[in-house]
Motif scaffolding. Sequence first.
Motif, PDB file in Angstrom:
ATOM      1  N   MET A 108      22.681   9.489  13.203  1.00 20.11           N
ATOM      2  CA  MET A 108      23.627   9.289  14.312  1.00 20.11           C
ATOM      3  C   MET A 108      24.405  10.563  14.646  1.00 20.11           C
ATOM      4  O   MET A 108      25.251  10.571  15.528  1.00 20.11           O
ATOM      5  CB  MET A 108      24.608   8.166  13.963  1.00 20.11           C
ATOM      6  N   MET A 109      24.097  11.653  13.965  1.00 13.70           N
ATOM      7  CA  MET A 109      24.815  12.906  14.140  1.00 13.70           C
ATOM      8  C   MET A 109      24.644  13.450  15.556  1.00 13.70           C
ATOM      9  O   MET A 109      23.536  13.545  16.073  1.00 13.70           O
ATOM     10  CB  MET A 109      24.279  13.896  13.104  1.00 13.70           C
ATOM     11  N   LYS A 110      25.769  13.783  16.170  1.00 13.83           N
ATOM     12  CA  LYS A 110      25.720  14.482  17.457  1.00 13.83           C
ATOM     13  C   LYS A 110      25.549  15.955  17.150  1.00 13.83           C
ATOM     14  O   LYS A 110      26.171  16.485  16.230  1.00 13.83           O
ATOM     15  CB  LYS A 110      27.018  14.253  18.230  1.00 13.83           C
ATOM     16  N   HIS A 111      24.691  16.623  17.923  1.00  8.75           N
ATOM     17  CA  HIS A 111      24.449  18.033  17.660  1.00  8.75           C
ATOM     18  C   HIS A 111      24.015  18.746  18.936  1.00  8.75           C
ATOM     19  O   HIS A 111      23.629  18.116  19.911  1.00  8.75           O
ATOM     20  CB  HIS A 111      23.389  18.204  16.570  1.00  8.75           C
ATOM     21  N   THR A 112      24.111  20.061  18.874  1.00  8.16           N
ATOM     22  CA  THR A 112      23.634  20.900  19.963  1.00  8.16           C
ATOM     23  C   THR A 112      23.188  22.232  19.372  1.00  8.16           C
ATOM     24  O   THR A 112      23.475  22.539  18.226  1.00  8.16           O
ATOM     25  CB  THR A 112      24.715  21.095  21.049  1.00  8.16           C
ATOM     26  N   TYR A 113      22.486  22.992  20.184  1.00  4.49           N
ATOM     27  CA  TYR A 113      22.000  24.309  19.776  1.00  4.49           C
ATOM     28  C   TYR A 113      22.601  25.349  20.712  1.00  4.49           C
ATOM     29  O   TYR A 113      22.667  25.134  21.920  1.00  4.49           O
ATOM     30  CB  TYR A 113      20.469  24.380  19.879  1.00  4.49           C
ATOM     31  N   VAL A 114      23.018  26.474  20.146  1.00  4.70           N
ATOM     32  CA  VAL A 114      23.586  27.556  20.937  1.00  4.70           C
ATOM     33  C   VAL A 114      22.981  28.871  20.467  1.00  4.70           C
ATOM     34  O   VAL A 114      22.929  29.128  19.262  1.00  4.70           O
ATOM     35  CB  VAL A 114      25.127  27.617  20.788  1.00  4.70           C
ATOM     36  N   CYS A 115      22.537  29.669  21.402  1.00  7.72           N
ATOM     37  CA  CYS A 115      22.023  30.998  21.075  1.00  7.72           C
ATOM     38  C   CYS A 115      23.113  32.010  21.423  1.00  7.72           C
ATOM     39  O   CYS A 115      23.146  32.549  22.522  1.00  7.72           O
ATOM     40  CB  CYS A 115      20.742  31.282  21.840  1.00  7.72           C
ATOM     41  N   SER A 116      24.014  32.242  20.474  1.00  4.09           N
ATOM     42  CA  SER A 116      25.116  33.163  20.748  1.00  4.09           C
ATOM     43  C   SER A 116      24.621  34.588  20.944  1.00  4.09           C
ATOM     44  O   SER A 116      25.263  35.377  21.624  1.00  4.09           O
ATOM     45  CB  SER A 116      26.164  33.096  19.648  1.00  4.09           C
ATOM     46  N   ALA A 117      23.466  34.921  20.380  1.00  6.78           N
ATOM     47  CA  ALA A 117      22.900  36.254  20.598  1.00  6.78           C
ATOM     48  C   ALA A 117      22.591  36.448  22.084  1.00  6.78           C
ATOM     49  O   ALA A 117      22.830  37.524  22.635  1.00  6.78           O
ATOM     50  CB  ALA A 117      21.645  36.436  19.760  1.00  6.78           C
ATOM     51  N   ALA A 118      22.088  35.428  22.746  1.00 11.32           N
ATOM     52  CA  ALA A 118      21.797  35.525  24.176  1.00 11.32           C
ATOM     53  C   ALA A 118      23.085  35.660  24.982  1.00 11.32           C
ATOM     54  O   ALA A 118      23.151  36.418  25.947  1.00 11.32           O
ATOM     55  CB  ALA A 118      20.999  34.308  24.638  1.00 11.32           C
ATOM     56  N   VAL A 119      24.127  34.944  24.572  1.00 11.12           N
ATOM     57  CA  VAL A 119      25.419  35.057  25.255  1.00 11.12           C
ATOM     58  C   VAL A 119      25.901  36.499  25.179  1.00 11.12           C
ATOM     59  O   VAL A 119      26.270  37.107  26.193  1.00 11.12           O
ATOM     60  CB  VAL A 119      26.465  34.098  24.628  1.00 11.12           C
ATOM     61  N   ARG A 120      25.906  37.064  23.986  1.00 11.95           N
ATOM     62  CA  ARG A 120      26.369  38.449  23.817  1.00 11.95           C
ATOM     63  C   ARG A 120      25.458  39.428  24.557  1.00 11.95           C
ATOM     64  O   ARG A 120      25.924  40.393  25.151  1.00 11.95           O
ATOM     65  CB  ARG A 120      26.466  38.799  22.341  1.00 11.95           C
ATOM     66  N   PHE A 121      24.156  39.196  24.533  1.00  7.74           N
ATOM     67  CA  PHE A 121      23.208  40.077  25.204  1.00  7.74           C
ATOM     68  C   PHE A 121      23.475  40.130  26.708  1.00  7.74           C
ATOM     69  O   PHE A 121      23.571  41.197  27.296  1.00  7.74           O
ATOM     70  CB  PHE A 121      21.766  39.617  24.935  1.00  7.74           C
ATOM     71  N   PHE A 122      23.622  38.958  27.331  1.00  5.02           N
ATOM     72  CA  PHE A 122      23.844  38.921  28.774  1.00  5.02           C
ATOM     73  C   PHE A 122      25.214  39.464  29.171  1.00  5.02           C
ATOM     74  O   PHE A 122      25.419  39.891  30.277  1.00  5.02           O
ATOM     75  CB  PHE A 122      23.631  37.505  29.330  1.00  5.02           C
ATOM     76  N   ARG A 123      26.154  39.445  28.246  1.00  2.61           N
ATOM     77  CA  ARG A 123      27.483  40.011  28.517  1.00  2.61           C
ATOM     78  C   ARG A 123      27.556  41.494  28.157  1.00  2.61           C
ATOM     79  O   ARG A 123      28.580  42.124  28.382  1.00  2.61           O
ATOM     80  CB  ARG A 123      28.541  39.258  27.717  1.00  2.61           C
ATOM     81  N   GLY A 124      26.514  42.011  27.543  1.00  4.36           N
ATOM     82  CA  GLY A 124      26.518  43.407  27.144  1.00  4.36           C
ATOM     83  C   GLY A 124      27.359  43.688  25.925  1.00  4.36           C
ATOM     84  O   GLY A 124      27.852  44.795  25.741  1.00  4.36           O
ATOM     85  N   GLU A 125      27.544  42.669  25.073  1.00  6.18           N
ATOM     86  CA  GLU A 125      28.336  42.820  23.856  1.00  6.18           C
ATOM     87  C   GLU A 125      27.422  43.030  22.676  1.00  6.18           C
ATOM     88  O   GLU A 125      26.272  42.623  22.688  1.00  6.18           O
ATOM     89  CB  GLU A 125      29.172  41.556  23.592  1.00  6.18           C
ATOM     90  N   SER A 126      27.945  43.623  21.637  1.00  4.78           N
ATOM     91  CA  SER A 126      27.205  43.719  20.376  1.00  4.78           C
ATOM     92  C   SER A 126      27.916  42.873  19.343  1.00  4.78           C
ATOM     93  O   SER A 126      29.109  42.608  19.469  1.00  4.78           O
ATOM     94  CB  SER A 126      27.119  45.171  19.897  1.00  4.78           C
TER      95      SER A 126
END
Length: 127
Positions: A108-126
């Motif tokens: 019954m666990m609610k869950h999601t997936y996040v690719c924080s590497a993609a977030v940082r990549f598209f923002r130009g962050e390291s």
Amino acid sequence: MHRLGRMLFRGQFERHLLASRGTVIFEYPTLGLRVLRVWWTPDDIRAVAAAMGIPDESVPGAGVPPFELWCHDTYLDPERGKAFIVPLYLFGSGCHRFIQSVGARFPMMKHTYVCSAAVRFFRGESE
């Protein structure tokens, strides 16, 4: 995360899952490498996002989906986020096995997936 009071040890994490509370966030913090970090928040993040009008779907060719950006900023950001990290760092096939194991034990666990590497990549962050 410990200094900020945002660490949740495995026993605490599993007690929350047993009570069917909150949302588990499976974060992929790197591009190209199979690495997984596990987070938990007491919020039902899909319901919160829906109430805020944040779309849950991605648009092909549009970069990182708004839901992932919002989830990263609201929950995973090291300084401003509010999710609790579970001190498990999983690599390679251990990532998939862990997700399957947790899903089987807490269906019954609610869950999601996040690719924080993609977030940082598209923002130009390291990292």
